[in-house]
Design an enzyme around this catalytic site. Structure first.
Site, mmCIF file in Angstrom:
data_model
loop_
_atom_site.group_PDB
_atom_site.id
_atom_site.type_symbol
_atom_site.label_atom_id
_atom_site.label_comp_id
_atom_site.label_asym_id
_atom_site.label_seq_id
_atom_site.Cartn_x
_atom_site.Cartn_y
_atom_site.Cartn_z
ATOM 1 N N ASN A 173 0.780 -1.021 -0.016
ATOM 2 C CA ASN A 173 -0.026 -0.056 0.104
ATOM 3 C C ASN A 173 0.978 1.261 -0.059
ATOM 4 O O ASN A 173 1.522 1.440 1.025
ATOM 5 C CB ASN A 173 -0.770 0.051 1.263
ATOM 6 C CG ASN A 173 -1.748 1.175 1.276
ATOM 7 O OD1 ASN A 173 -1.910 2.156 0.349
ATOM 8 N ND2 ASN A 173 -2.267 1.484 2.662
ATOM 9 N N LYS A 196 0.410 4.066 -0.415
ATOM 10 C CA LYS A 196 -0.403 5.310 0.385
ATOM 11 C C LYS A 196 -0.135 6.786 -0.645
ATOM 12 O O LYS A 196 -0.238 6.763 -1.708
ATOM 13 C CB LYS A 196 -0.121 5.487 1.858
ATOM 14 C CG LYS A 196 -0.199 4.489 2.527
ATOM 15 C CD LYS A 196 -0.025 4.747 4.118
ATOM 16 C CE LYS A 196 0.054 3.421 4.928
ATOM 17 N NZ LYS A 196 -0.082 3.569 6.480
ATOM 18 N N HIS A 217 -9.960 0.942 4.617
ATOM 19 C CA HIS A 217 -8.374 1.281 5.293
ATOM 20 C C HIS A 217 -8.395 2.302 6.517
ATOM 21 O O HIS A 217 -9.522 3.054 6.442
ATOM 22 C CB HIS A 217 -7.383 1.743 4.702
ATOM 23 C CG HIS A 217 -6.007 1.721 4.961
ATOM 24 N ND1 HIS A 217 -5.660 2.620 5.974
ATOM 25 C CD2 HIS A 217 -5.030 0.887 4.996
ATOM 26 C CE1 HIS A 217 -4.368 2.415 6.339
ATOM 27 N NE2 HIS A 217 -4.162 1.217 5.566
ATOM 28 N N GLU A 261 -7.138 4.439 7.733
ATOM 29 C CA GLU A 261 -7.012 5.821 7.440
ATOM 30 C C GLU A 261 -7.995 6.543 6.753
ATOM 31 O O GLU A 261 -8.704 7.688 7.117
ATOM 32 C CB GLU A 261 -5.629 6.092 6.653
ATOM 33 C CG GLU A 261 -4.398 5.802 7.272
ATOM 34 C CD GLU A 261 -3.125 5.433 6.771
ATOM 35 O OE1 GLU A 261 -3.151 5.577 5.430
ATOM 36 O OE2 GLU A 261 -2.112 4.858 7.107
ATOM 37 N N GLU A 290 -5.965 -5.599 10.267
ATOM 38 C CA GLU A 290 -5.268 -4.294 10.400
ATOM 39 C C GLU A 290 -5.360 -3.553 11.903
ATOM 40 O O GLU A 290 -6.216 -2.693 11.718
ATOM 41 C CB GLU A 290 -5.129 -3.215 9.172
ATOM 42 C CG GLU A 290 -4.608 -3.844 7.833
ATOM 43 C CD GLU A 290 -4.025 -2.792 7.191
ATOM 44 O OE1 GLU A 290 -3.008 -3.137 6.689
ATOM 45 O OE2 GLU A 290 -4.562 -1.711 6.970
ATOM 46 N N GLY A 341 1.839 1.989 10.766
ATOM 47 C CA GLY A 341 2.653 3.161 10.610
ATOM 48 C C GLY A 341 3.169 3.391 12.143
ATOM 49 O O GLY A 341 4.018 4.585 12.227
ATOM 50 N N SER A 364 3.044 -2.703 10.448
ATOM 51 C CA SER A 364 4.208 -2.586 10.672
ATOM 52 C C SER A 364 4.933 -3.778 10.638
ATOM 53 O O SER A 364 5.816 -4.178 11.227
ATOM 54 C CB SER A 364 4.543 -2.295 12.303
ATOM 55 O OG SER A 364 4.212 -0.785 12.377
HETATM 56 C C1 PEP Z 1 -1.063 -0.039 5.874
HETATM 57 O O1 PEP Z 1 -0.981 1.197 5.687
HETATM 58 O O2 PEP Z 1 -1.932 -0.907 5.428
HETATM 59 C C2 PEP Z 1 0.096 -0.549 6.736
HETATM 60 C C3 PEP Z 1 0.021 -1.869 7.269
HETATM 61 O O3 PEP Z 1 1.192 0.464 7.129
HETATM 62 P P1 PEP Z 1 2.539 -0.186 7.683
HETATM 63 O O4 PEP Z 1 2.960 -1.470 7.096
HETATM 64 O O5 PEP Z 1 3.435 1.094 7.519
HETATM 65 O O6 PEP Z 1 1.932 -0.096 9.226
#
Ligand code: PEP
Length: 241
Positions: free
Chosen positions: A9, A11, A95, A97, A164, A170, A202
């Protein structure tokens, strides 16, 4: 259907030159690799170009968002049909976010999921709890509700489910393999044994193998580490069956 999947992803990162460099490095790094599907979910303006660069390669591509509406006066939105017309395979839906920063409701996420399915693409449905909800022992209630809202509207079909935890995205703080396994097993019981359930939050080369070794973890949705070619390649390799 169930199988190993690692999806990046990106972003709101990248530019035309850095995207090409990243894709070329990842393509070289995973050449000949079997037993795992690799995908990248890129910002809207780059979809067409990335689609061309990935044509005939082993990397699939997807979008990070979609409108729940079919067409009309929705300035700034992109419909599922528009994505499908370019051969888009995956669309991230719900997601955290989007839920947190843009106020997407469970109902809106369910409508987006249905739109992606109807257009013949594969939604990657994200569910996850906040730290406050985990501390209050509400993880299953929260992810169960997020998933139920989708299932009330559409059957899950061949969609992908991504657990998630919001507190892990993040932050550099990943769920332990056991925490991920517990929630994945719970989620899988609500869909089908054949559903791919991937973990996001992460994931790094250092923790990927342990997380992917859990019986109900089928791969990962990767944010930050998907922007670093070597890290993403190592994570894809860790997901091989
Ligand atoms: C994500 O944005 O779906 C995500 C898992 O981000 P990160 O791996 O940076 O935690």
């Amino acid at each position: 259907m169930r199988g190993r999947l690692v999806a990046g992803n990106w972003k709101m990162h990248g530019n035309r030159a850095s995207n090409l460099a990243l894709l070329n490095s990842v393509l070289a790094g995973i050449a000949g690799l079997e037993g795992v599907t690799c995908a990248v979910c890129v910002p809207f303006p780059y979809l067409g170009e990335v689609a061309g660069q990935l044509k005939g390669t082993s990397i699939a591509w997807g979008a990070q968002n979609v409108s729940e509406h079919a067409q009309g006066a929705y300035t700034g939105e992109v419909s599922a049909a528009m994505l499908a017309e370019f051969g888009c395979r995956y669309v991230i839906v719900g997601h955290s976010e989007r839920r947190q920063l843009y106020g997407e409701s469970d109902a809106q996420v369910a409508a987006k999921f249905a739109a992606v399915m109807a257009a013949g693409m594969t939604p990657i449905l994200c569910v996850g709890e906040t730290l406050e909800e985990r501390d209050a022992a509400r993880t299953e209630a929260v992810v169960g509700r997020q998933l139920s809202k989708v299932l009330e509207k559409t059957s899950f079909g061949k969609a992908v489910l991504a657990y998630e935890p919001v507190w892990a995205i993040g932050t550099g703080r990943n769920a332990t393999p056991e925490q991920a396994q517990e929630v994945h097993a719970f989620l899988r019981r609500k869909v089908s044994p054949e559903t791919a359930v991937i973990y996001g939050g992460s994931v790094k080369p250092q923790n990927a193998a342990a997380i992917f070794a859990m019986p109900d973890v089928d791969g990962g949705l990767i944010g930050g580490a998907s922007l670093v070619a070597k890290d993403f390649i190592d994570i894809v390799k860790a997901a091989r069956t």
